[in-house]
Design a protein around this motif. Structure first.
Motif, PDB file in Angstrom:
ATOM      1  N   UNK A   1     131.088 -30.219  -2.364  1.00  0.00           N
ATOM      2  CA  UNK A   1     131.098 -30.957  -1.074  1.00  0.00           C
ATOM      3  C   UNK A   1     130.517 -30.013   0.130  1.00  0.00           C
ATOM      4  N   UNK A   2     130.240 -28.949  -0.026  1.00  0.00           N
ATOM      5  CA  UNK A   2     129.410 -28.207   0.994  1.00  0.00           C
ATOM      6  C   UNK A   2     127.781 -28.682   0.988  1.00  0.00           C
ATOM      7  N   UNK A   3     127.349 -29.134  -0.020  1.00  0.00           N
ATOM      8  CA  UNK A   3     125.918 -29.579  -0.059  1.00  0.00           C
ATOM      9  C   UNK A   3     125.742 -31.019   0.342  1.00  0.00           C
ATOM     10  N   UNK A   4     126.600 -31.766   0.635  1.00  0.00           N
ATOM     11  CA  UNK A   4     126.545 -33.202   0.725  1.00  0.00           C
ATOM     12  C   UNK A   4     125.951 -33.464   1.966  1.00  0.00           C
ATOM     13  N   UNK A   5     126.346 -32.845   2.949  1.00  0.00           N
ATOM     14  CA  UNK A   5     125.600 -32.930   4.284  1.00  0.00           C
ATOM     15  C   UNK A   5     124.109 -32.649   4.206  1.00  0.00           C
ATOM     16  N   UNK A   6     123.915 -31.606   3.524  1.00  0.00           N
ATOM     17  CA  UNK A   6     122.379 -31.123   3.460  1.00  0.00           C
ATOM     18  C   UNK A   6     121.635 -32.225   2.533  1.00  0.00           C
ATOM     19  N   UNK A   7     122.204 -32.780   1.738  1.00  0.00           N
ATOM     20  CA  UNK A   7     121.596 -34.010   0.796  1.00  0.00           C
ATOM     21  C   UNK A   7     121.486 -35.138   1.489  1.00  0.00           C
ATOM     22  N   UNK A   8     122.420 -35.307   2.507  1.00  0.00           N
ATOM     23  CA  UNK A   8     122.371 -36.715   3.388  1.00  0.00           C
ATOM     24  C   UNK A   8     121.111 -36.383   4.466  1.00  0.00           C
ATOM     25  N   UNK A   9     121.140 -35.309   4.883  1.00  0.00           N
ATOM     26  CA  UNK A   9     120.120 -35.007   5.850  1.00  0.00           C
ATOM     27  C   UNK A   9     118.722 -34.974   5.152  1.00  0.00           C
TER      28      UNK A   9
ATOM     29  N   UNK B   1     123.163 -21.206   4.537  1.00  0.00           N
ATOM     30  CA  UNK B   1     122.699 -22.622   3.886  1.00  0.00           C
ATOM     31  C   UNK B   1     122.030 -23.215   4.931  1.00  0.00           C
ATOM     32  N   UNK B   2     122.464 -23.341   6.139  1.00  0.00           N
ATOM     33  CA  UNK B   2     121.894 -24.099   7.411  1.00  0.00           C
ATOM     34  C   UNK B   2     120.725 -23.451   7.670  1.00  0.00           C
ATOM     35  N   UNK B   3     120.549 -22.008   7.927  1.00  0.00           N
ATOM     36  CA  UNK B   3     119.667 -21.395   7.998  1.00  0.00           C
ATOM     37  C   UNK B   3     118.317 -21.620   7.394  1.00  0.00           C
ATOM     38  N   UNK B   4     118.800 -21.600   6.034  1.00  0.00           N
ATOM     39  CA  UNK B   4     117.562 -21.846   4.970  1.00  0.00           C
ATOM     40  C   UNK B   4     117.101 -23.343   5.254  1.00  0.00           C
ATOM     41  N   UNK B   5     117.959 -24.409   5.442  1.00  0.00           N
ATOM     42  CA  UNK B   5     117.526 -25.583   5.420  1.00  0.00           C
ATOM     43  C   UNK B   5     116.619 -25.729   6.558  1.00  0.00           C
ATOM     44  N   UNK B   6     116.895 -25.365   7.869  1.00  0.00           N
ATOM     45  CA  UNK B   6     116.181 -25.284   9.100  1.00  0.00           C
ATOM     46  C   UNK B   6     114.839 -24.782   8.632  1.00  0.00           C
TER      47      UNK B   6
ATOM     48  N   UNK C   1     128.840 -50.486  24.161  1.00  0.00           N
ATOM     49  CA  UNK C   1     129.227 -50.767  25.266  1.00  0.00           C
ATOM     50  C   UNK C   1     128.053 -51.180  25.951  1.00  0.00           C
ATOM     51  N   UNK C   2     127.998 -51.713  27.360  1.00  0.00           N
ATOM     52  CA  UNK C   2     127.081 -52.334  27.822  1.00  0.00           C
ATOM     53  C   UNK C   2     125.879 -50.995  28.358  1.00  0.00           C
ATOM     54  N   UNK C   3     126.563 -49.908  28.576  1.00  0.00           N
ATOM     55  CA  UNK C   3     125.742 -48.773  28.963  1.00  0.00           C
ATOM     56  C   UNK C   3     125.793 -47.587  28.002  1.00  0.00           C
ATOM     57  N   UNK C   4     126.417 -47.826  26.696  1.00  0.00           N
ATOM     58  CA  UNK C   4     126.651 -46.742  25.821  1.00  0.00           C
ATOM     59  C   UNK C   4     126.809 -47.035  24.410  1.00  0.00           C
ATOM     60  N   UNK C   5     126.345 -46.122  23.722  1.00  0.00           N
ATOM     61  CA  UNK C   5     126.592 -46.232  22.032  1.00  0.00           C
ATOM     62  C   UNK C   5     127.109 -44.877  21.503  1.00  0.00           C
ATOM     63  N   UNK C   6     128.204 -45.012  20.974  1.00  0.00           N
ATOM     64  CA  UNK C   6     129.023 -43.776  20.420  1.00  0.00           C
ATOM     65  C   UNK C   6     128.687 -43.869  18.722  1.00  0.00           C
ATOM     66  N   UNK C   7     128.148 -42.944  18.573  1.00  0.00           N
ATOM     67  CA  UNK C   7     128.032 -42.623  17.149  1.00  0.00           C
ATOM     68  C   UNK C   7     128.775 -42.170  16.107  1.00  0.00           C
ATOM     69  N   UNK C   8     128.895 -42.822  15.045  1.00  0.00           N
ATOM     70  CA  UNK C   8     130.176 -42.391  14.172  1.00  0.00           C
ATOM     71  C   UNK C   8     129.577 -40.790  13.440  1.00  0.00           C
ATOM     72  N   UNK C   9     130.787 -39.955  13.222  1.00  0.00           N
ATOM     73  CA  UNK C   9     130.638 -38.844  12.496  1.00  0.00           C
ATOM     74  C   UNK C   9     129.749 -38.737  11.274  1.00  0.00           C
ATOM     75  N   UNK C  10     128.820 -37.797  11.251  1.00  0.00           N
ATOM     76  CA  UNK C  10     127.859 -37.721   9.937  1.00  0.00           C
ATOM     77  C   UNK C  10     128.565 -36.921   8.868  1.00  0.00           C
ATOM     78  N   UNK C  11     129.096 -35.803   9.381  1.00  0.00           N
ATOM     79  CA  UNK C  11     129.691 -34.920   8.323  1.00  0.00           C
ATOM     80  C   UNK C  11     130.931 -35.499   7.499  1.00  0.00           C
ATOM     81  N   UNK C  12     130.769 -34.890   6.182  1.00  0.00           N
ATOM     82  CA  UNK C  12     131.895 -35.189   5.176  1.00  0.00           C
ATOM     83  C   UNK C  12     133.080 -34.699   5.596  1.00  0.00           C
TER      84      UNK C  12
END
Length: 212
Positions: free
Chosen positions: A52-60, A89-94, A173-184
């Motif tokens: 599951x650690x790698x799922x966020x990187x795969x999605x990105x 892992x994040x440093x390498x991905x960046x 809403x009229x002046x805003x959009x809240x994004x869903x959480x990306x992470x697992x």
């Protein structure tokens, strides 16, 4: 299947992964990745698969291949807590990703900004582009449309026979959009539909306008 919407004469593509692609700026908006949360759970004995650690990187990687953005803006809570093995892992991905990175600091972002800046990531408390305000917490600002995260919005769908399905969503809403959480393993908070709200539920493959 993605959904494109127009806001203040700009085009925004809502993707089933929960990200938004701002076409005119070639910018991805991503909220609440919470890198490190899986490792945090595992450290404290939760039976979360190591894969599951790698799922966020795969999605990105998937959404970067789809949109090929010039800029990627994380709308806060990029990391769940302190540095753990996912930081490497994040440093390498960046280092392997060809884009300009921006982090809007969220309440979970307790890692020193110097660590991010060492990776070439610009760090700030908010960002205003044209008539748009990018923030972590929802903000009401006169004459600005706000893109934000923090809430992890979800919607409860009800069907015949008392079927109930809870899905993450984009909440506009009229002046805003809240994004869903990306992470697992981030969960979601159910928000109630009101008269002047658009709700875009997301499944693994589709963005669906379920209320307006």
């Amino acid at each position: 299947m993605s959904k494109t919407t127009q806001i203040q004469n700009q085009s925004f593509i809502l993707h089933p992964t929960g990200v938004i692609f701002w076409e005119e700026k070639s910018m991805l908006l991503i909220a609440d990745v919470h890198f490190g949360k899986v490792s945090h759970f595992r450290k404290h004995g939760s039976a979360v698969p190591n894969e599951a650690i790698y799922e966020n990187f795969k999605q990105l990687d998937t959404i970067i291949q789809v949109f090929n953005p010039v800029k990627i803006c994380f709308l806060g809570d990029l990391f769940h807590s302190y540095i753990n093995n996912e930081w490497l892992l994040f440093s390498d991905w960046i280092s392997k990703t060809n884009a300009e990175f921006i982090l809007i600091v969220g309440n979970h972002d307790i890692i020193s900004p110097d660590k991010y800046e060492d990776l070439g990531i610009k760090v700030g408390s908010e960002l205003i582009l044209d008539n748009f305000l990018l923030s972590h917490h929802p903000e009401e600002r006169e004459h600005l449309f706000n893109f934000c995260g923090h809430i992890h919005p979800g919607v409860l769908l009800k069907g015949l026979g008392k079927q109930r399905l809870r899905l993450p969503c984009f909440y506009q809403t009229e002046n805003q959009m809240i994004l869903p959480a990306f992470g697992e393993f981030t969960g979601n908070h159910t928000l109630e539909p009101t008269e002047k709200v658009k709700i875009y539920a997301i499944t693994k493959k589709e963005v669906i306008l379920v209320h307006q």
